[in-house]
Design a protein around this motif. Structure first.
Motif, PDB file in Angstrom:
ATOM      1  N   SER A 179       0.816  -1.214   0.000  1.00 65.52           N
ATOM      2  CA  SER A 179       0.000   0.000   0.000  1.00 65.52           C
ATOM      3  C   SER A 179       0.849   1.262   0.000  1.00 65.52           C
ATOM      4  CB  SER A 179      -0.932   0.015   1.219  1.00 65.52           C
ATOM      5  OG  SER A 179      -1.892  -1.012   1.133  1.00 65.52           O
ATOM      6  N   ASN A 230      -6.714   3.876   3.560  1.00 68.59           N
ATOM      7  CA  ASN A 230      -7.276   5.064   2.922  1.00 68.59           C
ATOM      8  C   ASN A 230      -8.485   4.809   2.027  1.00 68.59           C
ATOM      9  OD1 ASN A 230      -5.628   7.335   3.743  1.00 68.59           O
ATOM     10  ND2 ASN A 230      -3.952   6.388   2.619  1.00 68.59           N
ATOM     11  N   PHE A 231      -8.440   3.768   1.205  1.00 73.57           N
ATOM     12  CA  PHE A 231      -9.384   3.653   0.100  1.00 73.57           C
ATOM     13  C   PHE A 231     -10.282   2.417   0.157  1.00 73.57           C
ATOM     14  CE2 PHE A 231      -5.531   5.838  -1.322  1.00 73.57           C
ATOM     15  CZ  PHE A 231      -6.065   7.066  -1.674  1.00 73.57           C
ATOM     16  N   ASN A 468      -4.328  14.781  10.831  1.00 77.02           N
ATOM     17  CA  ASN A 468      -5.655  15.321  10.552  1.00 77.02           C
ATOM     18  C   ASN A 468      -6.278  15.853  11.834  1.00 77.02           C
ATOM     19  OD1 ASN A 468      -5.583  14.550   7.819  1.00 77.02           O
ATOM     20  ND2 ASN A 468      -6.242  12.475   8.331  1.00 77.02           N
ATOM     21  N   GLY A 486       0.703  15.621   3.578  1.00 66.82           N
ATOM     22  CA  GLY A 486       0.448  14.758   2.438  1.00 66.82           C
ATOM     23  C   GLY A 486       1.416  14.971   1.296  1.00 66.82           C
ATOM     24  N   TYR A 494      -0.391  14.107  -4.287  1.00 67.33           N
ATOM     25  CA  TYR A 494      -1.329  14.195  -3.163  1.00 67.33           C
ATOM     26  C   TYR A 494      -2.725  14.603  -3.613  1.00 67.33           C
ATOM     27  CZ  TYR A 494      -3.867  16.014   0.791  1.00 67.33           C
ATOM     28  OH  TYR A 494      -4.865  16.266   1.690  1.00 67.33           O
ATOM     29  N   LYS A 501     -10.023   9.719  -3.305  1.00 64.91           N
ATOM     30  CA  LYS A 501     -10.685   9.466  -2.022  1.00 64.91           C
ATOM     31  C   LYS A 501     -12.109   9.997  -2.035  1.00 64.91           C
ATOM     32  CE  LYS A 501     -10.857   8.709   2.551  1.00 64.91           C
ATOM     33  NZ  LYS A 501     -10.776   7.383   3.191  1.00 64.91           N
ATOM     34  N   ASN A 508     -15.605   9.483   4.062  1.00 64.47           N
ATOM     35  CA  ASN A 508     -14.366   9.307   4.824  1.00 64.47           C
ATOM     36  C   ASN A 508     -14.496   8.197   5.868  1.00 64.47           C
ATOM     37  OD1 ASN A 508     -11.687   9.962   5.163  1.00 64.47           O
ATOM     38  ND2 ASN A 508     -12.065  11.666   6.561  1.00 64.47           N
ATOM     39  N   ARG A 511     -10.682   6.191   7.882  1.00 69.02           N
ATOM     40  CA  ARG A 511     -10.021   7.387   8.381  1.00 69.02           C
ATOM     41  C   ARG A 511      -9.135   7.046   9.558  1.00 69.02           C
ATOM     42  NH1 ARG A 511     -13.433  12.066  11.366  1.00 69.02           N
ATOM     43  NH2 ARG A 511     -13.012  10.749  13.174  1.00 69.02           N
ATOM     44  N   SER A 515      -4.671   9.705   7.526  1.00 66.12           N
ATOM     45  CA  SER A 515      -5.256   9.205   6.285  1.00 66.12           C
ATOM     46  C   SER A 515      -5.563  10.372   5.360  1.00 66.12           C
ATOM     47  CB  SER A 515      -6.538   8.421   6.577  1.00 66.12           C
ATOM     48  OG  SER A 515      -7.490   9.244   7.224  1.00 66.12           O
ATOM     49  N   ILE A 516      -5.766  10.083   4.090  1.00 59.13           N
ATOM     50  CA  ILE A 516      -6.028  11.132   3.103  1.00 59.13           C
ATOM     51  C   ILE A 516      -7.501  11.507   3.146  1.00 59.13           C
ATOM     52  CG2 ILE A 516      -6.065  11.646   0.636  1.00 59.13           C
ATOM     53  CD1 ILE A 516      -3.630   9.797   0.382  1.00 59.13           C
TER      54      ILE A 516
END
Length: 525
Positions: A179, A230-231, A468, A486, A494, A501, A508, A511, A515-516
């Motif tokens: 990842s 993240n995804f 964050n 990021g 980024y 995302k 989100n 998270r 995380s993005i």
């Protein structure tokens, strides 16, 4: 009157807080009930389970997180994609986010803990560890809970002339390693792990099971280096295997200051990235020496000749050569570079709870650091109490031929090497000296590494470079606030990651503290 009003506001705030706690407890209870209803009971461990602590700690690789206070509501140990889908749908339905752990090597422990008391459930993928090799196609499917040691072993035992470019610690989980990119001893020849990923199976934030065709190229791009957690949950990866010779050659040469370590290290910075791509020489700087470790995809005679011509300062000779199979080279210990155990005993075990405390950081170098600086590093920083180690891994070769936006990992053309800083301590009371050394040394190095931004490797996660907000803003704000850290991991990639995302996880759901966030379009005025 003012006093009464103040008391009234305080009581209102307290009532609101108690209501929030009550609602959170209710949603947590509903989530746990949903998980119990949808997933076999033997795969779910709540905090009341007698095995909960053992399952949680078993894949923690950093002792400082063993007694972390923010533990998951439960641990789900899926053995099938349907269990992951059910856990995500329960979480979405009842307002409980999930964190995902494969090998437990996350430097900040964010794959299994919350650094700020957020309520969450844990998906532990350790049981999803199958490796299936297709020798005819030179490919393999590997599940995210497998370790890279298990991947190496399965590939080489199927065909010793096939291998895979990945990391150097055999207990690292495939899911987290891939990842974030996956640097290793063969990246100069074959690139990062993610450069050889050709398909994947992922469960998204809606609980849908998707392959590359189903997820689309933007999401497939994002999961190959955009950072873990993240995804969605990547269950398995299809990788393209690479050829290796029947015999490879390694060497491990330590040079003290009296033997010219500073001069050799200074020269290494220009030589190592420009060597033939079949040869990788890393350096470990510790104490009053530099240890040069090499993997050469060829035989000793050719290696010795190349070293005489290109790097005579190291004074490497045929006597330093250790010929072996590629699998044996993958089983060597980085710190001792010797191993008398069978490769199975090195690559396949999954160690229990850790005994070592650690903290890591990273940097990238694009201009060689002057000799005078290395002298100061040894004279000042590596004579201090709590001094750790730094590991330098060269880029160049294949890495120069890949555009920085081909994958989220952007540190390609122009990078000489990446630095990993590691502070270790053996007991809790040793932490202050070790972390003080790390913070001070990292601050000192700021003048000699990349700037604007100061680049970092996401797989050496470091919360010190930014986090964050606890309660993230909607819209563009959260992604803009996260841009500072990021861009250090992903540079110009980024923004694309944040837009992906927004497209695949707009609420989100996946998270954590680093995380993005989703970058949504700004609302029209």
């Amino acid at each position: 009157m003012a006093t009464l009003r103040g008391r009234g506001l305080a009581l209102a705030f307290l009532a609101s807080l108690l209501l929030s706690v009550h609602l959170a407890m209710a949603s947590s209870d509903d989530f746990l009930q949903c998980v119990r209803d949808k997933i076999p009971g033997e795969l779910v461990y709540t905090q009341c389970s007698s095995s909960f602590s053992g399952v949680l700690v078993n894949y923690i690789k950093n002792a400082k997180f063993v007694n972390t206070t923010a533990k998951p509501l439960c641990i789900v140990t899926p053995t099938d994609a349907s269990h992951v889908q059910a856990a995500i749908r329960c979480g979405r339905g009842h307002g409980v986010r999930l964190r995902v752990r494969s090998g437990g090597h996350d430097y900040e422990g964010l794959s299994y803990r919350s650094a700020r008391q957020e309520v969450f459930g844990l998906l532990d993928l350790a049981a999803l560890r199958a490796v299936s090799v297709d020798e005819a196609a030179s490919t393999a499917w590997v599940e995210s809970g497998a370790t890279i040691g298990e991947l190496y072993y399965a590939v080489a035992k199927n065909n010793p002339r096939l291998a895979f470019p990945s990391g150097e610690c055999p207990t690292i989980g495939v899911g987290g390693h891939f990842s974030g990119g996956g640097i290793g001893m063969m990246m100069r020849k074959y690139g990062l792990s993610i450069d050889r990923v050709v398909d994947a199976k992922l469960v998204n934030a809606n609980g849908e099971l998707l392959d590359r065709a189903g997820m689309g190229e933007d999401l497939f791009w994002a999961i190959r280096g955009g950072g873990g957690g993240n995804f969605g949950v990547v269950l398995s990866w299809k990788v393209q295997l690479v050829p290796v010779p029947a015999t490879v050659t390694v060497f491990n040469i330590a040079k003290t200051l009296e033997q010219g370590a500073v001069d050799i290290l200074t020269r290494w910075q220009d030589v190592a990235p420009a060597l033939p791509s079949e040869l990788t020489i890393t350096v470990m700087v510790t104490g009053q020496q530099a240890v040069f470790r090499a993997l050469y995809l060829g035989e000793c005679g050719s290696l010795a000749s190349t070293m005489r011509d290109r790097f005579p300062e190291l004074n490497m000779t045929s006597a330093d050569c250790q010929p072996m199979t590629w699998l044996q080279s993958a089983a060597l210990s980085f710190f001792s570079f010797t191993n008398s155990k069978p490769v199975e005993d090195v690559l396949l075990p999954r160690p229990a709870s850790p005994s070592t405390f650690s903290k890591g950081k990273s940097d990238y170098v694009r201009q060689a650091i002057p000799k005078a600086v290395w002298k100061e590093v040894y004279a000042s920083w590596f004579t201090m109490k709590g001094a750790g180690v730094i590991v330098l891994e060269p880029h160049g070769g294949y890495m120069c031929d890949v555009p920085e936006d081909a994958t989220p990992y952007p540190h390609r053309r122009g990078v000489l090497y990446v630095i990993q800083y590691i502070a270790y301590w053996m007991s809790a009371d040793g932490g202050p000296a070790a972390t003080s050394w790390l913070d001070g040394f990292y601050g000192f190095m700021a003048h000699h590494v990349t700037k604007h931004p100061r680049e970092a490797y996401v797989n050496f996660r470091d919360l010190d470079i930014g986090q964050n907000a606890l309660e993230e803003e909607d819209g563009l704000g959260a992604a803009e606030n996260a841009r500072f850290w990021g861009q250090r991991y992903f540079l110009g990639n980024y923004e694309k990651l944040a837009k992906v995302k927004a497209a695949v996880d707009p609420t989100n759901f996946f998270r954590n503290e680093q995380s993005i966030p989703p970058m949504r379009n700004q609302p029209r005025e």
